[in-house]
Write an enzyme that holds these catalytic residues in place. Structure first.
Site, short mmCIF file in Angstrom:
data_model
loop_
_atom_site.label_atom_id
_atom_site.label_comp_id
_atom_site.label_asym_id
_atom_site.label_seq_id
_atom_site.Cartn_x
_atom_site.Cartn_y
_atom_site.Cartn_z
N ARG A 12 0.84 1.17 -10.64
CA ARG A 12 1.79 1.49 -9.57
C ARG A 12 3.22 1.10 -9.95
O ARG A 12 4.17 1.85 -9.72
CB ARG A 12 1.42 0.77 -8.27
CG ARG A 12 0.05 1.13 -7.72
CD ARG A 12 0.07 2.31 -6.78
NE ARG A 12 -1.24 2.49 -6.20
CZ ARG A 12 -2.22 3.24 -6.72
NH1 ARG A 12 -2.00 3.93 -7.82
NH2 ARG A 12 -3.39 3.32 -6.12
N GLU A 26 -14.52 -0.53 4.26
CA GLU A 26 -13.77 0.64 3.79
C GLU A 26 -14.67 1.60 3.00
O GLU A 26 -14.86 1.41 1.80
CB GLU A 26 -12.59 0.19 2.92
CG GLU A 26 -11.76 1.37 2.42
CD GLU A 26 -10.58 0.96 1.54
OE1 GLU A 26 -10.46 -0.23 1.20
OE2 GLU A 26 -9.79 1.84 1.18
N ARG A 39 -0.25 2.77 -0.74
CA ARG A 39 0.78 3.63 -1.34
C ARG A 39 1.77 4.20 -0.33
O ARG A 39 2.96 4.26 -0.59
CB ARG A 39 0.10 4.77 -2.12
CG ARG A 39 -0.41 4.33 -3.47
CD ARG A 39 -1.39 5.33 -4.06
NE ARG A 39 -2.68 5.32 -3.37
CZ ARG A 39 -3.70 6.10 -3.68
NH1 ARG A 39 -3.57 6.98 -4.65
NH2 ARG A 39 -4.85 6.01 -3.04
N LYS A 71 -11.99 0.97 7.97
CA LYS A 71 -10.86 1.54 7.22
C LYS A 71 -11.33 2.81 6.53
O LYS A 71 -11.83 2.77 5.39
CB LYS A 71 -10.34 0.52 6.20
CG LYS A 71 -9.24 1.06 5.29
CD LYS A 71 -8.53 -0.05 4.54
CE LYS A 71 -7.53 0.53 3.57
NZ LYS A 71 -6.61 -0.50 3.05
N SER A 107 -4.37 5.56 3.07
CA SER A 107 -3.55 6.77 2.87
C SER A 107 -4.10 7.65 1.75
O SER A 107 -3.87 8.87 1.77
CB SER A 107 -2.08 6.42 2.63
OG SER A 107 -1.89 5.60 1.52
N GLY A 108 -4.77 7.08 0.77
CA GLY A 108 -5.59 7.84 -0.16
C GLY A 108 -4.88 8.83 -1.08
O GLY A 108 -5.54 9.73 -1.60
N GLY A 109 -3.57 8.69 -1.25
CA GLY A 109 -2.86 9.63 -2.12
C GLY A 109 -2.06 10.68 -1.35
O GLY A 109 -1.43 11.55 -1.95
#
Ligand code: 13P
Length: 341
Positions: free
Chosen positions: A34, A178, A294, A220, A262-264
């Site tokens: 990141r 999650e 992210r 989540k 948010s997963g991208g």
């Protein structure tokens, strides 16, 4: 206070109005990747500086109720010599900790993964509690392909996630569970819905089997979306309708809060989709909020760019993104605010 009382208090703090969770718990390889995206080197010192900036941003406690950290951060101090978990508490932010040990292949199910980290989990939790962490996170992943996830992967992952949650609650800590259905690929929204429903149904059956107190769990999940190679992207209303349909079928009303990953997704997409869910008129008995990594941190890393002279700009970027997501958590976000706020 007894353990149930402790968990109730943590849930109340984490679900307080207008707030959500920041995931700042990237493992060493993930944070390195990141930061590299912004030409920033990942060292113990850059990670300390950056994560204490997140925890110490003045006023951030208005929008952020909890921060999930990686192990290393729990022992680090901010520039004033205050340990980062205690610095969080100064802004009424609950410190949390990611406790899983990452993914490995699931034998017998090619292409599927299982999450590791149950061995000695109880002992590790005792240490994290001493350092100030009051809640935890464990992530499972489900990749979508023609053959995955298999029934075996869905059942095995549910079992592991439920065992984790039971161990965490035995220490009076709140588990975030999650089950992430990944966005990679070109699958349809319908296929994502089908897999998400299967993963969550198996998870809640396993949580019951392991006598996990549903009132003291946070889910989540991913949002229900087509694979990221699919264009055009669906509207926020379509995503909200599909996601709420799955959640209403699978998540008991006893669960207090659902905090999405948010997963991208882009920052704007993640905020707009959460907003649409909170605006939807269908009944939804849970808090619907965020637990983004992210979609909250990307603008902060871009503004910081590894130069500590940019600290104030990075804090402003974080405040803006957190404020917009706080509005989305209340169904009060509007896209115009991206430019005028
Ligand atoms: P993203 O919001 O970047 O998907 O990360 C959330 C998270 O914590 C994954 O475990």
């Amino acid at each position: 206070m007894d353990k149930v009382g402790q968990m109730q208090q943590t849930i109340e703090r984490l679900t307080s109005p207008g707030r959500g969770i920041l995931a700042a718990d990237e493992s060493y390889p993930t944070i390195t990747k990141r930061l590299a995206d912004h030409n920033i080197e990942s060292t113990e010192e850059t990670r300390r500086f950056y994560r204490s900036l997140l925890a110490n941003t003045p006023g951030i406690g208005e929008y952020v109720s909890g921060i999930i950290f990686f192990e290393e951060t729990l022992g680090q101090k901010n520039d004033d010599g205050v340990r980062i978990p205690q610095a969080c508490e100064q802004q009424d932010i609950v410190p949390g900790i990611k406790v899983d040990k990452g993914l490995t292949d699931l034998p017998g199910s090619p292409g599927d993964k299982i999450t590791q980290g149950l061995d000695n989990l109880g002992d590790r939790l005792d240490g994290y509690l001493e350092q100030g962490a009051l809640f935890t996170k464990w992530r499972n992943v489900y990749a979508i392909s023609a053959d995955t996830p298999s029934r075996q992967a869905i059942e095995a992952n549910a079992e592991v996630l439920a065992r984790y949650a039971a161990i965490v609650q035995s220490r009076g800590m709140v588990p975030i569970v999650e089950p992430e259905v990944l966005m990679d690929g070109s699958h349809s929204l319908e296929r994502c819905a089908e897999v998400t429903e299967a993963a969550q149904s198996a998870l809640f059956a396993a949580l019951r089997r392991h006598q996990v107190i549903l009132e003291a769990v946070i889910l989540k999940p991913n949002m229900v979306l087509p694979g990221k190679d699919v264009q055009p992207r669906p509207s926020a209303e379509v995503c909200a309708q599909a996601t709420l349909r799955v959640l209403r079928r699978t998540v008991p009303a006893a669960v207090p809060s659902i905090n999405f990953l948010s997963g991208g997704q882009t920052c704007e997409e993640a905020t707009a989709n959460l907003n649409a869910m909170n605006q939807a008129s269908v009944s939804k008995p849970w808090v619907l909020s965020f637990s983004y990594s992210r979609a909250l941190q990307n603008p902060v890393q871009a503004a910081w760019a590894g130069d500590n002279a940019n600290k104030a700009a990075a804090e402003q970027a974080f405040l803006k993104r957190a404020r917009l997501n706080s509005l989305a958590r209340q169904g009060q976000y509007r896209t115009e605010l991206e430019t005028t706020d």
